[in-house]
Design an enzyme around this catalytic site. Structure first.
Site, PDB file in Angstrom:
ATOM      1  N   ASN A  67       2.688  -3.143  31.150  1.00 42.89           N
ATOM      2  CA  ASN A  67       1.470  -2.566  30.588  1.00 42.89           C
ATOM      3  C   ASN A  67       0.558  -2.079  31.708  1.00 42.89           C
ATOM      4  O   ASN A  67       0.776  -2.380  32.887  1.00 42.89           O
ATOM      5  CB  ASN A  67       0.741  -3.613  29.736  1.00 42.89           C
ATOM      6  N   CYS A  76       9.422  -2.198  23.844  1.00 44.00           N
ATOM      7  CA  CYS A  76       8.531  -1.071  23.576  1.00 44.00           C
ATOM      8  C   CYS A  76       9.340  -0.012  22.845  1.00 44.00           C
ATOM      9  O   CYS A  76      10.249   0.583  23.428  1.00 44.00           O
ATOM     10  CB  CYS A  76       7.962  -0.515  24.880  1.00 44.00           C
ATOM     11  N   ASN A 199      -0.112  -7.865  19.708  1.00 47.03           N
ATOM     12  CA  ASN A 199      -0.495  -6.503  19.351  1.00 47.03           C
ATOM     13  C   ASN A 199      -1.114  -6.540  17.953  1.00 47.03           C
ATOM     14  O   ASN A 199      -0.644  -7.278  17.082  1.00 47.03           O
ATOM     15  CB  ASN A 199       0.733  -5.587  19.332  1.00 47.03           C
ATOM     16  N   GLU A 217      -2.972  -2.269  21.391  1.00 47.70           N
ATOM     17  CA  GLU A 217      -1.790  -2.840  22.042  1.00 47.70           C
ATOM     18  C   GLU A 217      -2.162  -3.910  23.059  1.00 47.70           C
ATOM     19  O   GLU A 217      -3.106  -3.741  23.837  1.00 47.70           O
ATOM     20  CB  GLU A 217      -0.977  -1.743  22.735  1.00 47.70           C
ATOM     21  N   ARG A 218      -1.394  -4.960  23.045  1.00 48.60           N
ATOM     22  CA  ARG A 218      -1.549  -6.036  24.015  1.00 48.60           C
ATOM     23  C   ARG A 218      -1.401  -5.482  25.427  1.00 48.60           C
ATOM     24  O   ARG A 218      -0.398  -4.855  25.763  1.00 48.60           O
ATOM     25  CB  ARG A 218      -0.474  -7.105  23.747  1.00 48.60           C
ATOM     26  N   CYS A 226       2.739   3.098  18.728  1.00 49.02           N
ATOM     27  CA  CYS A 226       3.449   1.877  19.122  1.00 49.02           C
ATOM     28  C   CYS A 226       4.672   1.751  18.223  1.00 49.02           C
ATOM     29  O   CYS A 226       4.542   1.500  17.020  1.00 49.02           O
ATOM     30  CB  CYS A 226       2.544   0.655  18.981  1.00 49.02           C
ATOM     31  N   GLY A 227       5.855   1.941  18.804  1.00 53.06           N
ATOM     32  CA  GLY A 227       7.081   1.936  18.021  1.00 53.06           C
ATOM     33  C   GLY A 227       7.402   0.589  17.408  1.00 53.06           C
ATOM     34  O   GLY A 227       7.734   0.497  16.216  1.00 53.06           O
TER      35      GLY A 227
END
Length: 288
Positions: A67, A76, A199, A217-218, A226-227
């Site tokens: 990240n 991810c 997340n 997102e985290r 975000c998939g």
């Protein structure tokens, strides 16, 4: 001064700096700081993080994702589609169906190719994990964590917890544009009930086959897509009786659309685009 070649890619606006570790070298002890530096929009290249495409003993390639705060994630979804595109177009793989190793396990990728270029990637993300230990969350219990209340600013938000190799808290709202994304998002991300952080997704159900989606997102904050979050959102919607298992669901993210299906066999399939932004060389210095 050290340097490496990179490719910046994005999946629906979720951008990462991709480094081919078959050819490049970055010391293990520098990875977290390099990810933070290269992701900085003012002093680096600017991205949601850095992804390494590495050799693997159990698959043609391995993905490692960092990240933009330097923390390493386990998976991810948007990154996997971009890794699939990169691996095929740079001849790290020969077949259009192949596996990718992640810290969350091995996934299967299938790419659609037109004139030598990957236009679409489908990832078999495996089965969702639904118990507290698998997510992980504090507490005991083997039943799914569905619509449990969380009190914030004198308002109760019900969330459903799902892991797609990384943890997600999915909250259903009437309007994602009015959701407390930047306020409740970081509070829930760092709550003590999630020892590895989480997340946070806000979902607006449009009909039985469509939803609007926003994400905190985290380790990255607000992103365009975000998939794994889209996968978790579909699973949570089915667990809550809002959608039907086995159907392909269109998830409208800020950066575009993903097609997600939780199959009767148990796995979650994600299909969407992956695009190259630019190539370059990044120079950096690690202070002693």
């Amino acid at each position: 001064m050290s340097q490496f070649s990179f490719t910046k890619m994005h999946g629906l606006g979720n951008s990462y700096i991709y480094v081919n570790m078959f050819e490049e070298q970055i010391p293990e002890e520098d990875l977290a700081l390099v990810a933070e530096k290269v992701s900085n929009i003012n002093t680096g290249i600017g991205a949601d993080g850095m992804i390494l495409i590495c050799p693997s003993d159990v698959a043609p390639v391995k993905m490692r994702m960092f990240n933009n705060d330097g923390s390493e994630g386990k998976s991810c979804g948007n990154g996997l589609r971009c890794v699939a595109k990169y691996a095929y177009e740079h001849k790290l793989v020969e077949d259009t169906v192949f596996t990718i190793e992640t810290l969350a396990g091995i996934v299967t990728a299938e790419v659609t190719v037109e004139e030598g270029k990957v236009t679409l990637a489908k990832i078999d993300m495996g089965a969702p994990r639904l118990t507290r230990a698998e997510i992980p969350m504090l507490g005991e219990g083997e039943t799914p964590f569905i619509r449990e209340n969380f009190l914030y600013n004198n308002h109760r938000y019900a969330f459903t917890a799902v892991s797609m190799g990384n943890s997600h808290a999915v909250i259903f709202v009437d309007d994602v544009e009015q959701a407390p994304l930047t306020t409740l998002g970081p509070v829930l991300e760092t709550h003590e009930m999630f020892p590895e952080r989480v997340n946070v997704e806000f979902i607006e159900i449009l009909n039985e086959e469509e939803m609007n989606f926003r994400v905190w997102e985290r380790g990255s904050g607000v992103t365009q897509a975000c998939g794994t979050g889209a996968c978790a959102a579909v699973v949570a919607s089915i667990l809550n009786g809002k959608m039907e298992r086995g159907k392909e669901i269109t998830v409208h993210l800020a950066g575009g659309d993903l097609m997600i299906a939780w199959t009767e066999e148990g796995n979650v399939l994600m299909k969407g685009p992956a695009e190259v932004i630019c190539h370059g060389v990044y120079e950096y210095k690690i202070e002693a």
